[in-house]
Design a protein around this motif. Structure first.
Motif, PDB file in Angstrom:
ATOM      1  N   VAL A  42       0.850  -1.194   0.000  1.00  0.00           N
ATOM      2  CA  VAL A  42       0.000   0.000   0.000  1.00  0.00           C
ATOM      3  C   VAL A  42       0.883   1.240   0.000  1.00  0.00           C
ATOM      4  O   VAL A  42       1.565   1.522   0.982  1.00  0.00           O
ATOM      5  CB  VAL A  42      -0.945   0.006   1.216  1.00  0.00           C
ATOM      6  CG1 VAL A  42      -1.606   1.371   1.371  1.00  0.00           C
ATOM      7  CG2 VAL A  42      -2.007  -1.069   1.062  1.00  0.00           C
ATOM      8  N   TYR A  43       0.868   1.957  -1.109  1.00  0.00           N
ATOM      9  CA  TYR A  43       1.609   3.213  -1.212  1.00  0.00           C
ATOM     10  C   TYR A  43       0.712   4.411  -0.920  1.00  0.00           C
ATOM     11  O   TYR A  43       1.197   5.456  -0.539  1.00  0.00           O
ATOM     12  CB  TYR A  43       2.175   3.392  -2.632  1.00  0.00           C
ATOM     13  CG  TYR A  43       3.465   2.679  -2.910  1.00  0.00           C
ATOM     14  CD1 TYR A  43       3.495   1.302  -3.107  1.00  0.00           C
ATOM     15  CD2 TYR A  43       4.668   3.379  -2.995  1.00  0.00           C
ATOM     16  CE1 TYR A  43       4.683   0.647  -3.390  1.00  0.00           C
ATOM     17  CE2 TYR A  43       5.863   2.728  -3.286  1.00  0.00           C
ATOM     18  CZ  TYR A  43       5.865   1.368  -3.482  1.00  0.00           C
ATOM     19  OH  TYR A  43       7.048   0.726  -3.760  1.00  0.00           O
ATOM     20  N   GLU A  44      -0.576   4.256  -1.224  1.00  0.00           N
ATOM     21  CA  GLU A  44      -1.468   5.403  -1.054  1.00  0.00           C
ATOM     22  C   GLU A  44      -2.759   4.974  -0.383  1.00  0.00           C
ATOM     23  O   GLU A  44      -3.191   3.831  -0.487  1.00  0.00           O
ATOM     24  CB  GLU A  44      -1.796   6.033  -2.416  1.00  0.00           C
ATOM     25  CG  GLU A  44      -0.596   6.723  -3.020  1.00  0.00           C
ATOM     26  CD  GLU A  44      -0.955   7.681  -4.159  1.00  0.00           C
ATOM     27  OE1 GLU A  44      -2.150   7.906  -4.418  1.00  0.00           O
ATOM     28  OE2 GLU A  44      -0.003   8.190  -4.774  1.00  0.00           O
TER      29      GLU A  44
ATOM     30  N   ARG B 157     -14.207   9.795  -5.049  1.00  0.00           N
ATOM     31  CA  ARG B 157     -12.908   9.908  -4.402  1.00  0.00           C
ATOM     32  C   ARG B 157     -12.648  11.384  -4.103  1.00  0.00           C
ATOM     33  O   ARG B 157     -12.710  12.223  -4.992  1.00  0.00           O
ATOM     34  CB  ARG B 157     -11.809   9.354  -5.309  1.00  0.00           C
ATOM     35  CG  ARG B 157     -10.462   9.203  -4.585  1.00  0.00           C
ATOM     36  CD  ARG B 157      -9.311   8.969  -5.553  1.00  0.00           C
ATOM     37  NE  ARG B 157      -9.422   7.738  -6.320  1.00  0.00           N
ATOM     38  CZ  ARG B 157      -9.610   7.685  -7.622  1.00  0.00           C
ATOM     39  NH1 ARG B 157      -9.737   8.783  -8.335  1.00  0.00           N
ATOM     40  NH2 ARG B 157      -9.677   6.531  -8.237  1.00  0.00           N
TER      41      ARG B 157
ATOM     42  N   THR C 287      -6.375  11.481  -2.270  1.00  0.00           N
ATOM     43  CA  THR C 287      -5.514  10.364  -1.902  1.00  0.00           C
ATOM     44  C   THR C 287      -4.317  10.949  -1.177  1.00  0.00           C
ATOM     45  O   THR C 287      -3.991  12.123  -1.346  1.00  0.00           O
ATOM     46  CB  THR C 287      -5.005   9.578  -3.128  1.00  0.00           C
ATOM     47  OG1 THR C 287      -4.211  10.434  -3.938  1.00  0.00           O
ATOM     48  CG2 THR C 287      -6.139   9.000  -3.934  1.00  0.00           C
TER      49      THR C 287
ATOM     50  N   LYS D 279     -14.926  -9.518  -7.490  1.00  0.00           N
ATOM     51  CA  LYS D 279     -14.964  -8.971  -8.846  1.00  0.00           C
ATOM     52  C   LYS D 279     -15.705  -7.649  -8.723  1.00  0.00           C
ATOM     53  O   LYS D 279     -16.848  -7.609  -8.284  1.00  0.00           O
ATOM     54  CB  LYS D 279     -15.704  -9.948  -9.760  1.00  0.00           C
ATOM     55  CG  LYS D 279     -15.752  -9.500 -11.195  1.00  0.00           C
ATOM     56  CD  LYS D 279     -16.299 -10.594 -12.105  1.00  0.00           C
ATOM     57  CE  LYS D 279     -16.351 -10.053 -13.536  1.00  0.00           C
ATOM     58  NZ  LYS D 279     -16.822 -11.078 -14.473  1.00  0.00           N
ATOM     59  N   THR D 280     -15.028  -6.580  -9.069  1.00  0.00           N
ATOM     60  CA  THR D 280     -15.625  -5.265  -8.849  1.00  0.00           C
ATOM     61  C   THR D 280     -15.118  -4.284  -9.884  1.00  0.00           C
ATOM     62  O   THR D 280     -14.039  -4.471 -10.456  1.00  0.00           O
ATOM     63  CB  THR D 280     -15.272  -4.737  -7.435  1.00  0.00           C
ATOM     64  OG1 THR D 280     -15.853  -3.434  -7.263  1.00  0.00           O
ATOM     65  CG2 THR D 280     -13.768  -4.607  -7.245  1.00  0.00           C
TER      66      THR D 280
ATOM     67  N   PRO E 221     -12.613   1.334  -8.659  1.00  0.00           N
ATOM     68  CA  PRO E 221     -11.245   1.446  -9.207  1.00  0.00           C
ATOM     69  C   PRO E 221     -10.133   1.346  -8.172  1.00  0.00           C
ATOM     70  O   PRO E 221      -8.991   1.051  -8.528  1.00  0.00           O
ATOM     71  CB  PRO E 221     -11.250   2.827  -9.879  1.00  0.00           C
ATOM     72  CG  PRO E 221     -12.352   3.588  -9.235  1.00  0.00           C
ATOM     73  CD  PRO E 221     -13.388   2.579  -8.831  1.00  0.00           C
TER      74      PRO E 221
ATOM     75  N   LYS F 245      -7.423  -2.044  -5.165  1.00  0.00           N
ATOM     76  CA  LYS F 245      -6.061  -2.452  -4.810  1.00  0.00           C
ATOM     77  C   LYS F 245      -5.341  -1.390  -3.987  1.00  0.00           C
ATOM     78  O   LYS F 245      -4.116  -1.427  -3.830  1.00  0.00           O
ATOM     79  CB  LYS F 245      -5.269  -2.779  -6.076  1.00  0.00           C
ATOM     80  CG  LYS F 245      -5.861  -3.994  -6.790  1.00  0.00           C
ATOM     81  CD  LYS F 245      -4.850  -4.730  -7.632  1.00  0.00           C
ATOM     82  CE  LYS F 245      -5.484  -6.025  -8.147  1.00  0.00           C
ATOM     83  NZ  LYS F 245      -4.553  -6.800  -8.966  1.00  0.00           N
ATOM     84  N   MET F 246      -6.090  -0.414  -3.475  1.00  0.00           N
ATOM     85  CA  MET F 246      -5.525   0.607  -2.601  1.00  0.00           C
ATOM     86  C   MET F 246      -6.171   0.467  -1.223  1.00  0.00           C
ATOM     87  O   MET F 246      -7.236  -0.122  -1.084  1.00  0.00           O
ATOM     88  CB  MET F 246      -5.866   1.993  -3.135  1.00  0.00           C
ATOM     89  CG  MET F 246      -5.507   2.174  -4.588  1.00  0.00           C
ATOM     90  SD  MET F 246      -4.109   3.236  -4.792  1.00  0.00           S
ATOM     91  CE  MET F 246      -4.953   4.792  -4.649  1.00  0.00           C
TER      92      MET F 246
ATOM     93  N   GLN G  17      -7.244  18.637  -8.324  1.00  0.00           N
ATOM     94  CA  GLN G  17      -5.891  18.091  -8.196  1.00  0.00           C
ATOM     95  C   GLN G  17      -5.194  18.545  -6.936  1.00  0.00           C
ATOM     96  O   GLN G  17      -4.449  17.813  -6.312  1.00  0.00           O
ATOM     97  CB  GLN G  17      -5.044  18.505  -9.399  1.00  0.00           C
ATOM     98  CG  GLN G  17      -5.076  17.482 -10.506  1.00  0.00           C
ATOM     99  CD  GLN G  17      -4.776  16.105  -9.986  1.00  0.00           C
ATOM    100  OE1 GLN G  17      -3.746  15.862  -9.399  1.00  0.00           O
ATOM    101  NE2 GLN G  17      -5.701  15.192 -10.179  1.00  0.00           N
TER     102      GLN G  17
ATOM    103  N   ASN H 169      -4.397  16.750  -3.551  1.00  0.00           N
ATOM    104  CA  ASN H 169      -3.356  15.754  -3.306  1.00  0.00           C
ATOM    105  C   ASN H 169      -2.068  16.346  -2.777  1.00  0.00           C
ATOM    106  O   ASN H 169      -1.134  15.647  -2.475  1.00  0.00           O
ATOM    107  CB  ASN H 169      -3.062  14.992  -4.599  1.00  0.00           C
ATOM    108  CG  ASN H 169      -4.278  14.221  -5.041  1.00  0.00           C
ATOM    109  OD1 ASN H 169      -4.896  13.550  -4.218  1.00  0.00           O
ATOM    110  ND2 ASN H 169      -4.640  14.348  -6.298  1.00  0.00           N
TER     111      ASN H 169
END
Lengths: 643, 643
Positions: free
Chosen positions: A82-84, A99, A102, A217-218, A221, A224-225, A397, A400
């Motif tokens: 996990v980076y973010e 979202r 992040t 199954k999704t 997006p 994986k975070m 933007q 972030n």
């Protein structure tokens, strides 16, 4: 080091009995087994954790695993990284979730080697430790449990602890005599209960959580975070896992709810239905559920970690909190590491028994900080966000980037806590091993705390070039976790410090110096190839010269005592983006003058102990003698008298 | 991919017989076993190499091992790493030796992920491959040897090769029918001899070398570096090894000596005595000798690597040379890799059988370059250095920096050869798979070679951020070695290239495109979690967007065909020291416009095949069709007619 295992009066005498083979027990056992102690390690489960449970290894813990040579075995399982962390909230103008921003899991203001959290099933991590234990002759005795114990140092000063163990089915029993007993049994600790040690609740609010590991199954997006998702249908946390798995944490009930029942439960299907509602307009379907559990949890902290410095507690037996910050296993590791080297220092004859009294205050203070963080974080997590203007700011933007937009309290708390959760912010307060102006060692050469090198904080990372083989290495990893103190001699400019370095070596060789006092008994028989402990089991010296590698000639530039550590001589000649203009980046990162140098003593667990200026004459060595004298078992430093 | 193993007419029918389980045979076997082929692999030794032999893994080979997922198993053995090479010569004014300079083993002008040579005993490397083979159901049959073979495609077009195998003690025999036979038996290849393929000697001079692995006690300061030492007593090469070992190469005789005898030999004691004289004034004593061998060696290159594209040779069977450049195993790996993917492409129905005709010219050309380098290097090595002024220049600091001082020919040759020896300089000439203006694919969108992306050279390294999980990754490693072509779509600025990207996807889906033509038969049953080959076994597409990660929404920004490769979508948002001012460093490193983008087709073995501009309309896809059409088995690209 002499193996302690063959020094006991009978086969039922042990150095330590460790109860519980979760992260805290395994870390303690692994360290002590490597250092030669005789261990009885039991667990009441028939096998290691099969599924579920803790899974987050924080950046600093990964450093620790690497320092133990265990990182590659962990990474071989291809854990998620996990980076973010992504924050999802309802949009101001409609339904569903968007979202809102992040944030780096371990932002670049933290100088981490591995700026990510490693996610891997606890059972796989346990097995890495168990394999290492087996190599050192320790087997976990399963499924066995503890039935009772006594501790009486007056009656039996050598083996004060008596422990009754029993097979869980009652078919077999053992009584063990031990020097120590450790309770790493988790939140419902038998040992803690027997000692009648109470639990304090920092926050009276309790929660019921559901946690589910599975393959989904999704079209969401960020599956994986790591995500914290708030919606009109409730809140959820997403944690990616190895093997395409994902973990979902969902809060099922809170003691602030009307009619709260801590035994509230929910089925897999209910939690899945809830997750589907929360994730709308995204779809999610489960291909497989690996593990599912519902559990009530409150914040608790044990009043004491020990009563007599013979029977100790650590890990979940001492502190419980919500799973969301991913701190459980990491705090457990550091509890065990802290205790392990102190037991070793005492039992190997290096430190005064009082050193053990630093375990509870050092680790309890960290637990208090953790709970206070968790408290803030958990409350925010269960609150309903956010105002429209926050969303507007966050969806641009700029959200972030720190400071460019107004942030909601949740994100702010998260950011502030990054340093702590990464593990790099964990620090210990002044005491005999963490120098402060109140320390018994008083020398004008002992530096006040600098921004980079504060006693009780981790020794910073730095790249250097090893002189003997020109390998570019991570200085902080060069001395393995072997129970030794790490003495980093930043030698500055050799043309300037030559005499000071020679004087240091001369004074370390004086009979009553900390170094000579703890010389190896077998110093004349030590192999030419011994890299870390040629002279003493308790110290390794690493010398870092502020010069290009090719200009360093170890035999010419260093006195024999330091030259003997030929594998620990480094050139400070690597460019570092954090100090781009420094000629000697490692010196610069440490805040050490690249001409005059300085000495950093690092505890066996990687935390700075003391920083001493490097000067000609005996005072530098005397300052070190004074520092070690505050906790060593033998008297040090009356150098003149004994010469 | 459909497993080929169950498709054979009888249990004595195989896809391939591989003779020899050294580096070349094992690499070939490992690739083909992973891709599902039925392999008979024999070796006439009873067990893997126990000691000695080749031990240097060059930087590019380490990339390859990582791409195969085998690097960590190699590194687990804690190999020595050579970052620098030191040159020692007699001083101008006296006896003994002095260091006259050092040079990076893989200097920073080479953009290597691992800028060092990895030194590990060949037997340990062999075992890493053997373990992988075993996982895929292949066992090496030992000790067995080949007694004869025939190859006749006309008589038996499916299994043209018949091979007679025998246990070395003659107790057991087998006759195998196979599609291919590979000779990886080393310099004295039976298969090469049977084929009556001759050896050409680039340089008629032969040498006798002694090589000794052992553990030494020495005060020679560079014993953990690679050194070339010339002295009045002879020359020696030092190579560090794992487990405190060191390898010494010493030249015992040369055919330029009067009365040269290629059977000249020397005892361990003689070589040790010689090493002692050469290293003076430093001392050296052996604690243990692990391996010792004396062998004559000349430069040789096989006239042919195959006669009929059914029976192939590779590795030492094709090229022999001195051990000093550390190229033997690396060249063997790349021989095998080159052949492996081509056999697979043909046998899996993707490529025309003519593709196999590219093996010999590609690999023989590399061997010629290697021998020419070795020749120059070996000659210099055996010459007596150096002039007084060279030593003076070299002993000053400036000698370590390129161009600042006059260098002797040896150092100069060494520097020039770094790119080649690291493996990054190995390149293939134009042919059907390495586009050039002479290639059948003629499109104004196919770019001329640029400095960064030359067909036949390796795809460069670049850091990017994977969009789905924000992991920072090495782009060149993201697609594993799985036999697929790698199509890197550098998508530039999405606002500029949106239509071009959509047009590309549309045209890839046209029936006769290279992509649709080679779609999977089971495309409708492919798992949601398949990352690399959701549509075709022969292609993986990776998309790199010149934008910050947080701004990329895969489902919004990419057409479904490209979005399906969700684990292969990257943001080009990582700073790179080599292009510090670039907004999109990966685009910049490739020489690709960060607004307009471009497409790079990379061969399964990591070499650039063709570079195509990304433009709106069908021409980009047509250019790709034309490129693949030059070597594909099926007809491609008559898109209009077949739509």
């Amino acid at each position: 080091m002499t193996t302690q295992a063959d020094k006991h009066p009978s086969s039922s005498h042990y150095d330590i009995v460790i109860v519980g083979a979760g992260p805290v027990g395994l870390m303690l056992s692994t360290c002590l087994a490597r250092w030669g102690y005789k261990i009885k390690h039991i667990d009441n489960r028939a096998e290691p954790t099969p599924t579920g449970r803790a899974d987050g290894i924080q950046p600093r813990s990964l450093d620790l695993l690497r320092n133990m040579g265990l990182k590659s075995a962990v990474m071989a399982h291809k854990p998620a990284r996990v980076y973010e962390v992504a924050f999802w909230d309802p949009p101001a103008d409609g339904k569903g979730i968007v979202r809102t921003g992040t944030w780096a899991s371990c932002p670049s203001f933290i100088d981490a080697r591995y700026p990510f959290t490693t996610l891997l099933h606890q059972g796989l991590i346990e097995r890495v430790f168990i394999a290492d234990l087996n190599k050192n002759g320790v087997q976990i005795q399963r499924p066995w449990t503890i039935k009772g114990f006594t501790s009486n140092e007056k009656e039996n000063p050598d083996y004060p602890v008596t422990v009754d163990l029993e097979h869980v089915d009652g078919t077999s029993k053992e009584t063990i005599k031990a020097k120590y007993l450790f309770g790493g049994e988790g939140a419902r600790s038998f040992i803690r209960d027997q000692l009648k040690i109470g639990i304090k609740h920092k926050d009276p609010i309790a929660y019921v959580w559901g946690v589910m590991d599975g393959v989904v199954k999704t079209d969401f997006p960020d599956i994986k975070m790591k995500c914290t998702i708030h919606s009109e249908h409730g809140s959820i946390m997403v944690i990616p896992r190895e093997d395409n798995m994902v973990r979902l944490y969902i809060q099922i009930a809170s003691s602030t709810d009307p009619n709260f029942n801590p035994r509230t439960t929910a089925t897999v299907e209910e939690v899945q239905a809830s997750a589907k509602r929360i994730l709308q307009p995204h779809s999610i379907e489960w291909e497989r559920v690996e593990w599912y559990s519902v559990y009530p949890i409150g914040q608790g902290i044990s009043d004491k970690y020990t009563l007599d410095h013979r029977v100790f507690l650590g890990g979940d037996a001492c502190h419980t909190h919500s799973p969301k910050a991913g701190q459980g296993m990491n705090t457990a590791f550091l509890d065990a590491l802290n205790l392990a080297w102190k037991i070793h220092a005492v039992e190997a004859g290096f430190a005064d028994r009082k050193l053990l009294e630093t375990y509870e205050p050092e680790r309890k203070d960290v637990a208090e900080t953790l709970l206070s963080f968790d408290n803030k974080y958990a409350k925010l997590f269960s609150q309903r966000p956010p105002a429209a203007n926050e969303v507007a700011a966050a969806t641009s933007q700029a959200a972030n980037t720190a400071g460019q937009s107004e942030e909601n309290q949740f994100i702010k708390t998260f950011k502030e806590s990054c340093e702590f959760t990464s593990g790099y912010g964990v620090s210990y307060k002044p005491n005999a091993i963490n120098w402060s102006p109140a320390h018994p060692a008083q020398s004008h050469l002992i530096r006040p705390a600098s921004a980079a090198l504060i006693p009780g904080r981790l020794f910073p990372n730095a790249d250097v070039t090893r002189v003997v083989d020109a390998n570019v290495v991570h200085l902080e990893q060069e001395i393995p976790l072997n129970g030794s103190f790490r003495i980093f001699l930043f030698a500055g400019n050799p043309a300037v410090t030559g005499q000071a370095v020679r004087d240091l070596a001369t004074n370390l060789q004086k009979k009553s110096s900390f170094y000579a006092t703890y010389a190896r008994d077998d110093i004349d028989q030590v192999s030419h190839h011994e890299r870390h402990n040629p002279h003493s089991h308790f110290f390794t010296i690493a010398t870092v010269v502020a010069a290009p590698r090719a200009s360093v000639e170890i035999a010419r530039d260093l006195p024999p005592l330091l030259a003997r550590y030929r594998d620990h001589v480094y050139a400070d000649d690597r460019w570092d983006r954090r100090v781009p203009d420094a000629a000697a980046a490692a010196h610069a990162k440490m805040g050490i003058d690249q001409e005059k140098g300085g000495i950093v003593v690092v505890r066996p667990d990687g935390y700075v102990g003391v920083v001493v200026a490097l000067e000609e004459g005996a005072e530098t060595a005397d300052a070190l003698n004074a520092y070690f004298g505050a906790f060593c078992a033998k008297e040090l430093g009356a150098t003149q008298a004994q010469l």
